[in-house]
Design a protein around this motif. Structure first.
Motif, PDB file in Angstrom:
ATOM      1  N   GLU A  57       0.869  -1.192   0.000  1.00  0.00           N
ATOM      2  CA  GLU A  57       0.000   0.000   0.000  1.00  0.00           C
ATOM      3  C   GLU A  57       0.903   1.240   0.000  1.00  0.00           C
ATOM      4  O   GLU A  57       1.968   1.248   0.639  1.00  0.00           O
ATOM      5  CB  GLU A  57      -0.890   0.002   1.244  1.00  0.00           C
ATOM      6  N   VAL A  58       0.473   2.275  -0.698  1.00  0.00           N
ATOM      7  CA  VAL A  58       1.255   3.513  -0.775  1.00  0.00           C
ATOM      8  C   VAL A  58       0.530   4.617   0.007  1.00  0.00           C
ATOM      9  O   VAL A  58      -0.664   4.864  -0.219  1.00  0.00           O
ATOM     10  CB  VAL A  58       1.470   3.961  -2.241  1.00  0.00           C
ATOM     11  N   VAL A  59       1.265   5.238   0.926  1.00  0.00           N
ATOM     12  CA  VAL A  59       0.739   6.376   1.693  1.00  0.00           C
ATOM     13  C   VAL A  59       1.578   7.599   1.335  1.00  0.00           C
ATOM     14  O   VAL A  59       2.816   7.556   1.413  1.00  0.00           O
ATOM     15  CB  VAL A  59       0.798   6.107   3.215  1.00  0.00           C
ATOM     16  N   ARG A  60       0.918   8.682   0.974  1.00  0.00           N
ATOM     17  CA  ARG A  60       1.619   9.884   0.517  1.00  0.00           C
ATOM     18  C   ARG A  60       1.515  10.984   1.572  1.00  0.00           C
ATOM     19  O   ARG A  60       0.467  11.167   2.203  1.00  0.00           O
ATOM     20  CB  ARG A  60       1.022  10.379  -0.806  1.00  0.00           C
ATOM     21  N   TYR A  61       2.602  11.737   1.711  1.00  0.00           N
ATOM     22  CA  TYR A  61       2.646  12.868   2.634  1.00  0.00           C
ATOM     23  C   TYR A  61       3.140  14.110   1.896  1.00  0.00           C
ATOM     24  O   TYR A  61       4.037  14.015   1.046  1.00  0.00           O
ATOM     25  CB  TYR A  61       3.571  12.578   3.818  1.00  0.00           C
ATOM     26  N   ASP A  62       2.580  15.229   2.241  1.00  0.00           N
ATOM     27  CA  ASP A  62       2.963  16.498   1.607  1.00  0.00           C
ATOM     28  C   ASP A  62       4.389  16.856   2.014  1.00  0.00           C
ATOM     29  O   ASP A  62       4.748  16.838   3.199  1.00  0.00           O
ATOM     30  CB  ASP A  62       1.999  17.606   2.059  1.00  0.00           C
ATOM     31  N   ASP A  63       5.209  17.176   1.021  1.00  0.00           N
ATOM     32  CA  ASP A  63       6.610  17.521   1.286  1.00  0.00           C
ATOM     33  C   ASP A  63       6.834  19.034   1.282  1.00  0.00           C
ATOM     34  O   ASP A  63       7.960  19.498   1.420  1.00  0.00           O
ATOM     35  CB  ASP A  63       7.516  16.858   0.236  1.00  0.00           C
ATOM     36  N   ARG A  64       5.764  19.798   1.112  1.00  0.00           N
ATOM     37  CA  ARG A  64       5.915  21.257   1.079  1.00  0.00           C
ATOM     38  C   ARG A  64       5.946  21.836   2.492  1.00  0.00           C
ATOM     39  O   ARG A  64       5.654  21.134   3.469  1.00  0.00           O
ATOM     40  CB  ARG A  64       4.762  21.876   0.290  1.00  0.00           C
ATOM     41  N   ILE A  65       6.273  23.125   2.585  1.00  0.00           N
ATOM     42  CA  ILE A  65       6.257  23.815   3.881  1.00  0.00           C
ATOM     43  C   ILE A  65       4.810  24.103   4.250  1.00  0.00           C
ATOM     44  O   ILE A  65       4.058  24.695   3.464  1.00  0.00           O
ATOM     45  CB  ILE A  65       7.073  25.117   3.822  1.00  0.00           C
TER      46      ILE A  65
END
Length: 291
Positions: A57-65
């Protein structure tokens, strides 16, 4: 089924397996590959990545400030003058693995709630330390205090996999009840200053009016004195002229004076005169020689 059917079915299965095993990592995010909830790998570089189909399963997280507006809190500096502080923070998810282990399946709101639980105590601790007064918080030293809050929050937020980039104090105001008392005190002080200014202005106006009245009296007195002198000189000159004229021709002078008396006595509107015809008043009117 013919051989062609098997080929088509195989191709479809291959496409499904391939699409299930390939995913794209956007440059604005980081991804975790999980297998039954366990972290298998971290994908931080943008581009294509692979996983086991149907298992991973792929979980994505925001890499922006990201930005967090903290809730308003009250702090008490060393001068015991309470202040209401409103702050905001800039942060990013620096370690997706640590973030997942700390937050679990919670959302970003859960992470921000825990981050706020780190930042607000640091604000209270640093703004309430010895030597920090309300004037210090409102002065140029405010920047140094915000840097201390940022450093302390950054150290404690590492356990969440977060990097705190900056913490800023948006507003530092007095509580509502203290604010009203302060405004009332300021109004009273300004009203007292205004009353003092009005009193000083009235005093100055009284001095100006008194000086003007004195100047008016002096000018009027001087004008009257000069008028009396001029009038006296004119009377003296008139009497001198009369005397000189009388000395030159006494009869003509008496005649002129009689005509002047007739003119004044016989004007229209004067009271009636009851005089005998042989009165000396009519000597020049009754004399054939006009004498």
């Amino acid at each position: 089924m013919t051989k062609i059917h098997y080929i088509i079915i195989g191709a479809v299965i291959a496409v499904v397996l391939l699409s299930s095993s390939v995913f794209i990592v956007d440059e604005r995010e980081k991804a975790l590959v999980l297998r039954f909830g366990q972290i298998q790998s971290v994908k931080e570089d943008p581009g294509l990545a692979f996983k086991w189909p149907f298992i991973n399963e792929v979980v994505r997280y925001d890499d922006r400030i990201l930005s967090l507006d903290t809730t308003t809190i009250e702090v008490t500096p060393s001068d015991d003058r309470r202040l209401v502080v409103d702050a905001f923070a800039r942060y990013r998810i620096a370690d997706p693995r640590q973030f997942r282990e700390a937050i679990g399946t919670g959302s970003l709101a859960t992470a921000e709630s825990r981050l706020e639980g780190i930042i607000n105590p640091q604000i209270r601790a640093i703004l309430g330390q010895d030597g920090v007064t309300s004037n210090t918080i409102l002065s140029e030293d405010r920047a140094g205090l915000m840097q201390q809050i940022t450093d302390a929050s950054r150290t404690r937020a590492q356990s969440l996999g977060l990097e705190v980039l900056d913490v800023r104090l948006k507003q530092t105001n007095l509580p509502e009840q203290n604010l009203e008392a302060t405004f009332a005190r300021m109004r009273a002080e300004r009203e007292r200053e205004a009353a003092d200014e009005i009193a000083r202005g009235e005093e100055a106006a009284q001095r100006v009016r008194a000086q003007a009245d004195r100047t008016v009296v002096e000018i009027t007195s001087e004008a009257r004195r000069e008028a009396e002198i001029t009038r006296g000189e004119a009377d003296a000159e008139r009497n001198g002229i009369y005397a000189e004229a009388y000395g030159q021709d006494e009869d003509f002078f008496r005649f002129y004076r009689s005509l002047t008396a007739y003119e004044r006595a016989l004007k229209s509107g004067n009271s009636s005169l009851v005089i005998t015809p042989d009165s000396e008043f009519f000597d020049y009117l009754g004399s054939p020689q006009g004498r």
